[in-house]
Design a protein around this motif. Structure first.
Motif, mmCIF file in Angstrom:
data_model
loop_
_atom_site.group_PDB
_atom_site.id
_atom_site.type_symbol
_atom_site.label_atom_id
_atom_site.label_comp_id
_atom_site.label_asym_id
_atom_site.label_seq_id
_atom_site.Cartn_x
_atom_site.Cartn_y
_atom_site.Cartn_z
ATOM 1 N N ARG B 10 -28.902 23.932 -41.840
ATOM 2 C CA ARG B 10 -28.780 22.500 -42.104
ATOM 3 C C ARG B 10 -27.668 21.866 -41.291
ATOM 4 O O ARG B 10 -27.860 20.840 -40.637
ATOM 5 N N VAL B 11 -26.523 22.506 -41.347
ATOM 6 C CA VAL B 11 -25.388 21.913 -40.637
ATOM 7 C C VAL B 11 -25.568 22.068 -39.124
ATOM 8 O O VAL B 11 -25.173 21.196 -38.349
ATOM 9 N N GLY B 14 -28.007 19.293 -37.978
ATOM 10 C CA GLY B 14 -27.327 18.006 -38.043
ATOM 11 C C GLY B 14 -26.315 17.828 -36.927
ATOM 12 O O GLY B 14 -26.259 16.780 -36.284
ATOM 13 N N MET B 15 -25.525 18.855 -36.676
ATOM 14 C CA MET B 15 -24.501 18.750 -35.638
ATOM 15 C C MET B 15 -25.139 18.644 -34.250
ATOM 16 O O MET B 15 -24.633 17.915 -33.390
ATOM 17 N N ARG B 17 -27.955 17.276 -33.645
ATOM 18 C CA ARG B 17 -28.496 15.918 -33.591
ATOM 19 C C ARG B 17 -27.389 14.890 -33.335
ATOM 20 O O ARG B 17 -27.593 13.882 -32.679
ATOM 21 N N LEU B 18 -26.183 15.178 -33.817
ATOM 22 C CA LEU B 18 -25.058 14.246 -33.593
ATOM 23 C C LEU B 18 -24.408 14.440 -32.224
ATOM 24 O O LEU B 18 -23.453 13.750 -31.899
ATOM 25 N N SER B 33 -14.528 18.737 -39.458
ATOM 26 C CA SER B 33 -15.140 17.744 -40.348
ATOM 27 C C SER B 33 -15.630 18.329 -41.668
ATOM 28 O O SER B 33 -14.975 18.180 -42.693
ATOM 29 N N THR B 34 -16.749 19.008 -41.649
ATOM 30 C CA THR B 34 -17.381 19.392 -42.925
ATOM 31 C C THR B 34 -16.787 20.634 -43.572
ATOM 32 O O THR B 34 -17.210 21.021 -44.660
ATOM 33 N N TRP B 38 -18.626 22.402 -46.425
ATOM 34 C CA TRP B 38 -19.761 23.101 -45.817
ATOM 35 C C TRP B 38 -19.262 23.806 -44.552
ATOM 36 O O TRP B 38 -19.260 23.222 -43.476
ATOM 37 N N SER B 39 -18.895 25.051 -44.691
ATOM 38 C CA SER B 39 -18.329 25.755 -43.551
ATOM 39 C C SER B 39 -19.326 26.736 -42.959
ATOM 40 O O SER B 39 -20.371 27.021 -43.544
ATOM 41 N N PHE B 145 -16.413 10.275 -33.925
ATOM 42 C CA PHE B 145 -16.618 11.700 -34.108
ATOM 43 C C PHE B 145 -17.581 12.140 -33.012
ATOM 44 O O PHE B 145 -18.644 11.564 -32.854
ATOM 45 N N GLN B 150 -19.122 6.825 -35.318
ATOM 46 C CA GLN B 150 -20.042 7.040 -36.423
ATOM 47 C C GLN B 150 -19.364 6.682 -37.725
ATOM 48 O O GLN B 150 -18.208 6.999 -37.949
ATOM 49 N N PRO B 153 -19.233 10.115 -41.071
ATOM 50 C CA PRO B 153 -18.161 11.131 -41.088
ATOM 51 C C PRO B 153 -16.843 10.529 -41.567
ATOM 52 O O PRO B 153 -16.090 11.183 -42.310
#
Lengths: 189, 189
Positions: B10-11, B14-15, B17-18, B33-34, B38-39, B145, B150, B153
């Motif tokens: 998931r992360v 997402g990352m 995509r960013l 950040s997360t 969420w590591s 970010f 953004q 974040p």
DNA sequence: TGGCTCATGTAAGCCGTTACATGATTTT
DNA sequence: AAAATCATGTAACGGCTTACATGAGCCA
């Protein structure tokens, strides 16, 4: 000087000290109380009980109930002091969370404003349901936990209620701010 | 209809995509950040990138930097829609926490009042340090970010600041109530 | 030249969940 | 008679961390 107890060992020793006796008792106590911030399954509890006995922190005793085999445990002196050491250890601040809602919120730039708001509203409703659920536990928690009237299990529940209510309110005000096009106010440190 | 992405997937999606491209980028982005909610470690990220490519959710491309081998990734169409599906999935509310401080507080009946108060004060100071740390990130997060400006974040950081400030205040008022011998006020639903 | 950052990976081991297996007792 | 509860365990598997291993490029 930090204790070398495994996560499951911590809650086992604590629950035994509060009056639980069998693995089954411990599981039940966890499911009625700490499960939201410290859970354990049978698959962890029973093996850990054996390991704790090997290490001399607890003592097993055969304690059949009718025709049913049953094992009761109690803390040894070494177990008492390991528990005490952990409970008063000034170093340990383990705080882990995995928060899927926050991760999705973090990626909000990949969604439309309406989608973000829908996620926040859904989370808000979820928090509200949890608050209601916790409040329904409150009368039982107030009168006691595992026979004795204990203060702190009750105060931990109150923490849970207040935290989920705070989180619900955060969702509400953040959704409102996004809907109205304003940014939320700067953080109040 | 819930997505079958692993937590690390998931992360990663997402990352990517960013704007992240390499496994190393993803790790850096998470650590900035997360990571608090969420590591992910290299030991998870690299194998997961290979699995995601096998599943056709991302596409690898050799992208050497000078004499250094490097692999860049981008989302495929299937990856885009898997990400989108997860981000808008109304079912998923994963919220796990393991909170050692709360567990110790829960067992407060096994300690003296002074010991409980000492634990609360220590946690209060810890929260205060985290608030200060997060506030020091705030200027950077406000401007952006990973190159782009953004919003979310930044708002997630604001959430972190407000949450830790709330928790600090809870410690403060609970310690004060215990010290003075009063019970904390009943929960405000 | 020594240390830092960039960059990618593997291996061992821990912790945990879920499913499975068994069986007595109690409640409906 | 059936279902829930009490009670204890094992096996398979998933996910994650830590330590280890390698090596190029950059900067002081």
């Amino acid at each position: 000087m930090s204790s070398d107890l495994t996560p499951t060992a911590r809650v086992i020793l604590g629950m035994l000290r509060l009056g639980a006796r069998t693995g089954y008792d411990i599981k039940r106590a966890i499911d009625f109380s700490t499960r939201f911030f410290w859970s354990a399954s049978f698959g962890q509890i029973y093996p850990e009980l054996h390991r704790l006995e090997e290490r001399g922190l607890i003592k097993a005793q055969s304690d059949p109930r009718g025709g049913v085999k049953r094992t009761s445990y109690r803390l040894t002196r070494a177990g008492e002091s390991a528990l005490q050491e952990w409970l008063t250890d000034a170093e340990s601040f383990l705080f882990e969370m995995r928060d899927e809602h926050l991760l999705r919120f973090f990626f909000g730039d990949l969604l439309t404003r309406d989608e973000v708001v829908a996620n926040l509203r859904a989370q808000q409703r979820f928090c509200e349901r949890v608050v209601e659920q916790f409040q329904s536990f409150e009368p039982d928690a107030r009168t006691g936990f595992m026979e004795d009237a204990q203060l702190y299990p009750y105060l931990a529940l109150v923490y849970g209620i207040e935290y989920m209510a705070w989180r619900r309110d955060w969702c509400e005000r953040t959704a409102a701010a996004i809907e109205s096009g304003e940014l939320p106010p700067p953080p109040a440190g």
